[in-house]
Scaffold this motif. Structure first.
Motif, short mmCIF file in Angstrom:
data_model
loop_
_atom_site.label_atom_id
_atom_site.label_comp_id
_atom_site.label_asym_id
_atom_site.label_seq_id
_atom_site.Cartn_x
_atom_site.Cartn_y
_atom_site.Cartn_z
N ILE A 1 0.82 -1.21 0.00
CA ILE A 1 0.00 0.00 0.00
C ILE A 1 0.86 1.27 0.00
CG2 ILE A 1 -1.72 1.33 1.28
CD1 ILE A 1 -2.79 -1.20 -0.11
N ALA A 2 1.82 1.34 0.93
CA ALA A 2 2.65 2.53 1.01
C ALA A 2 3.48 2.76 -0.26
CB ALA A 2 3.56 2.46 2.24
N PRO A 3 4.15 1.74 -0.81
CA PRO A 3 4.88 1.96 -2.06
C PRO A 3 4.01 2.40 -3.22
CG PRO A 3 5.64 -0.05 -1.01
CD PRO A 3 4.45 0.42 -0.24
N ILE A 4 2.76 1.92 -3.28
CA ILE A 4 1.85 2.36 -4.34
C ILE A 4 1.60 3.87 -4.22
CG2 ILE A 4 -0.54 2.25 -5.15
CD1 ILE A 4 -0.51 -0.73 -4.50
N ILE A 5 1.36 4.31 -2.99
CA ILE A 5 1.13 5.75 -2.77
C ILE A 5 2.39 6.55 -3.10
CG2 ILE A 5 0.60 7.50 -1.02
CD1 ILE A 5 -1.12 5.37 0.39
N VAL A 6 3.55 6.01 -2.71
CA VAL A 6 4.82 6.67 -3.02
C VAL A 6 4.99 6.82 -4.53
CG1 VAL A 6 7.33 6.42 -2.96
CG2 VAL A 6 5.98 5.96 -0.90
N ASP A 7 4.69 5.76 -5.26
CA ASP A 7 4.83 5.80 -6.72
C ASP A 7 3.95 6.88 -7.33
OD1 ASP A 7 6.55 3.69 -6.57
OD2 ASP A 7 5.10 2.16 -7.16
N ARG A 8 2.79 7.12 -6.76
CA ARG A 8 1.82 8.04 -7.36
C ARG A 8 1.96 9.47 -6.86
NH1 ARG A 8 -2.41 6.00 -10.20
NH2 ARG A 8 -2.25 3.77 -10.59
N THR A 9 2.66 9.66 -5.73
CA THR A 9 2.77 11.00 -5.15
C THR A 9 4.19 11.54 -5.13
OG1 THR A 9 3.04 10.14 -2.90
CG2 THR A 9 0.78 10.57 -3.67
N GLY A 10 5.18 10.62 -5.12
CA GLY A 10 6.56 11.04 -4.99
C GLY A 10 6.97 11.33 -3.56
N TRP A 11 6.07 11.05 -2.61
CA TRP A 11 6.39 11.28 -1.21
C TRP A 11 7.44 10.26 -0.75
CZ3 TRP A 11 0.62 11.54 0.72
CH2 TRP A 11 0.05 12.74 0.26
N LYS A 12 8.10 10.59 0.37
CA LYS A 12 9.05 9.66 0.98
C LYS A 12 8.29 8.47 1.56
CE LYS A 12 12.92 11.98 0.40
NZ LYS A 12 14.03 11.46 -0.42
N TYR A 13 8.94 7.31 1.50
CA TYR A 13 8.30 6.08 1.97
C TYR A 13 7.85 6.20 3.43
CZ TYR A 13 7.73 1.20 3.37
OH TYR A 13 7.25 0.03 3.88
N GLN A 14 8.75 6.69 4.30
CA GLN A 14 8.41 6.78 5.71
C GLN A 14 7.26 7.75 5.96
OE1 GLN A 14 9.23 4.86 7.92
NE2 GLN A 14 11.29 4.08 7.71
N ARG A 15 7.12 8.77 5.12
CA ARG A 15 6.04 9.73 5.27
C ARG A 15 4.68 9.08 5.03
NH1 ARG A 15 5.26 15.26 1.59
NH2 ARG A 15 3.35 15.98 2.63
N VAL A 16 4.69 8.00 4.30
CA VAL A 16 3.45 7.27 4.03
C VAL A 16 3.29 6.09 4.98
CG1 VAL A 16 2.13 5.99 2.31
CG2 VAL A 16 3.55 7.94 1.60
N ARG A 17 4.36 5.33 5.17
CA ARG A 17 4.26 4.09 5.95
C ARG A 17 3.99 4.35 7.43
NH1 ARG A 17 5.00 -1.58 5.26
NH2 ARG A 17 4.37 -2.39 7.27
N VAL A 18 4.61 5.38 7.99
CA VAL A 18 4.40 5.66 9.42
C VAL A 18 2.94 6.01 9.69
CG1 VAL A 18 4.98 7.18 11.34
CG2 VAL A 18 6.80 6.26 9.89
N PRO A 19 2.32 6.95 8.95
CA PRO A 19 0.89 7.20 9.17
C PRO A 19 0.02 5.96 8.93
CG PRO A 19 1.85 9.01 7.94
CD PRO A 19 2.88 7.91 7.99
N GLN A 20 0.38 5.16 7.94
CA GLN A 20 -0.37 3.93 7.68
C GLN A 20 -0.36 3.03 8.91
OE1 GLN A 20 0.88 1.65 4.20
NE2 GLN A 20 0.26 -0.27 5.15
N ASP A 21 0.82 2.82 9.48
CA ASP A 21 0.93 1.97 10.66
C ASP A 21 0.21 2.59 11.87
OD1 ASP A 21 2.32 -0.03 9.39
OD2 ASP A 21 4.29 0.73 9.95
N LEU A 22 0.27 3.92 11.98
CA LEU A 22 -0.38 4.59 13.11
C LEU A 22 -1.90 4.45 13.02
CD1 LEU A 22 1.74 7.85 13.50
CD2 LEU A 22 1.67 5.87 15.04
N ILE A 23 -2.44 4.60 11.82
CA ILE A 23 -3.89 4.43 11.63
C ILE A 23 -4.31 3.01 12.01
CG2 ILE A 23 -5.72 4.32 9.90
CD1 ILE A 23 -4.24 6.60 8.43
N VAL A 24 -3.53 2.04 11.55
CA VAL A 24 -3.84 0.64 11.87
C VAL A 24 -3.68 0.39 13.36
CG1 VAL A 24 -3.11 -1.74 11.48
CG2 VAL A 24 -3.24 -0.15 9.56
N LEU A 25 -2.68 1.05 13.98
CA LEU A 25 -2.46 0.90 15.42
C LEU A 25 -3.67 1.42 16.20
CD1 LEU A 25 -0.70 0.31 17.88
CD2 LEU A 25 0.36 2.56 17.58
N VAL A 26 -4.20 2.57 15.80
CA VAL A 26 -5.39 3.11 16.45
C VAL A 26 -6.55 2.13 16.29
CG1 VAL A 26 -7.11 4.95 16.39
CG2 VAL A 26 -4.68 5.52 16.22
N GLY A 27 -6.69 1.57 15.09
CA GLY A 27 -7.73 0.58 14.87
C GLY A 27 -7.57 -0.63 15.78
#
Length: 240
Positions: free
Chosen positions: A153-179
């Motif tokens: 999921i995170a690499p797909i977003i990185v590919d489409r936005t150019g954002w840094k991997y950690q900028r995407v993966r950390v929020p992804q994990d945090l959202i799942v952690l809250v869940g």
């Protein structure tokens, strides 16, 4: 002399290479399951995605293996639509078997469950669990035969936005952690610490053990780390 009957074709070598890599990925997934089960047995918390799946599966009365398979199947849909290059036999191995391996190993280790307040044993289980988990993840990634849906999921977003991997993966994990917290999944200090230690450990094991070992096992079979799937955008270690 006709050598076609005695010498394997390039296709045969390629199939053998892929079989070795698929087997290596399977061993990696087995170790991921074992590592997660050790963390759960130690009572220190598992990775956010597993914690979320355990929490939901317990609430709806499903086995972890069955629910995690459903969860991965849902996450597989955007990967199939937007990034088929991430998909390989390793994807199927990870998405179908990881939950069941965690379930089996957790049942086997249940008699060793660490009592609350036994911090020394909890620390020992955490150290062993995170090492086994990271080594398994490194092996599955180093095999280079596909990426798990959650990890893609995170690499797909990185590919489409150019954002840094950690900028995407950390929020992804945090959202799942809250869940996971909301569904009373096994979240603990180990869950938080895995965010800091798993990435560097995977990178270390990949560079020093698993990638060289995969290359050695497939040497002469027509593929090294430069095989078609290796270094594909679905490899998170290439994006850190």
């Amino acid at each position: 002399m006709n050598t076609s009957a005695t010498s394997p074709s390039k296709k045969d070598w390629s199939l053998r290479c892929r079989a070795i890599r698929a087997l290596y990925a399977l061993v990696g997934v087995i170790l991921i399951g074992l590592g997660a089960a050790i963390l759960e047995t130690g009572g220190v918390g598992v990775d956010p995605y597993t914690a979320l799946n355990i929490g939901i599966s317990e609430k709806i009365g499903w086995s972890l293996g069955a629910y995690q398979l459903l969860s991965n199947a849902i996450l597989f849909i955007p990967v199939l639509i937007f990034a088929r290059s991430y998909i390989g036999v390793g994807t199927l191995i990870n998405m179908t078997l990881t939950g069941f391996f965690i379930q089996v190993f957790a049942a086997l280790l249940a008699p060793l469950a660490v009592a609350p307040g036994n911090h020394a044993m909890a620390a020992l289980f955490f150290a062993i669990g995170i090492l086994v988990f990271a080594f398994g993840a490194s092996g599955y990634i180093s095999a280079g035969v596909g990426t798990a849906p959650y990890d893609a999921i995170a690499p797909i977003i990185v590919d489409r936005t150019g954002w840094k991997y950690q900028r995407v993966r950390v929020p992804q994990d945090l959202i799942v952690l809250v869940g996971a917290l909301l569904v009373s999944g096994p979240v603990g200090v180990g869950t938080i610490m895995t965010a800091f230690f798993v990435g560097p450990l995977i990178a270390f094991f990949s560079a020093h053990i698993n990638e060289p070992l995969v290359d050695r096992l497939t040497k002469g079979l027509g593929a090294t780390t430069a095989h078609p799937e290796a270094g594909a955008p679905g490899d998170p270690t290439k994006l850190l």
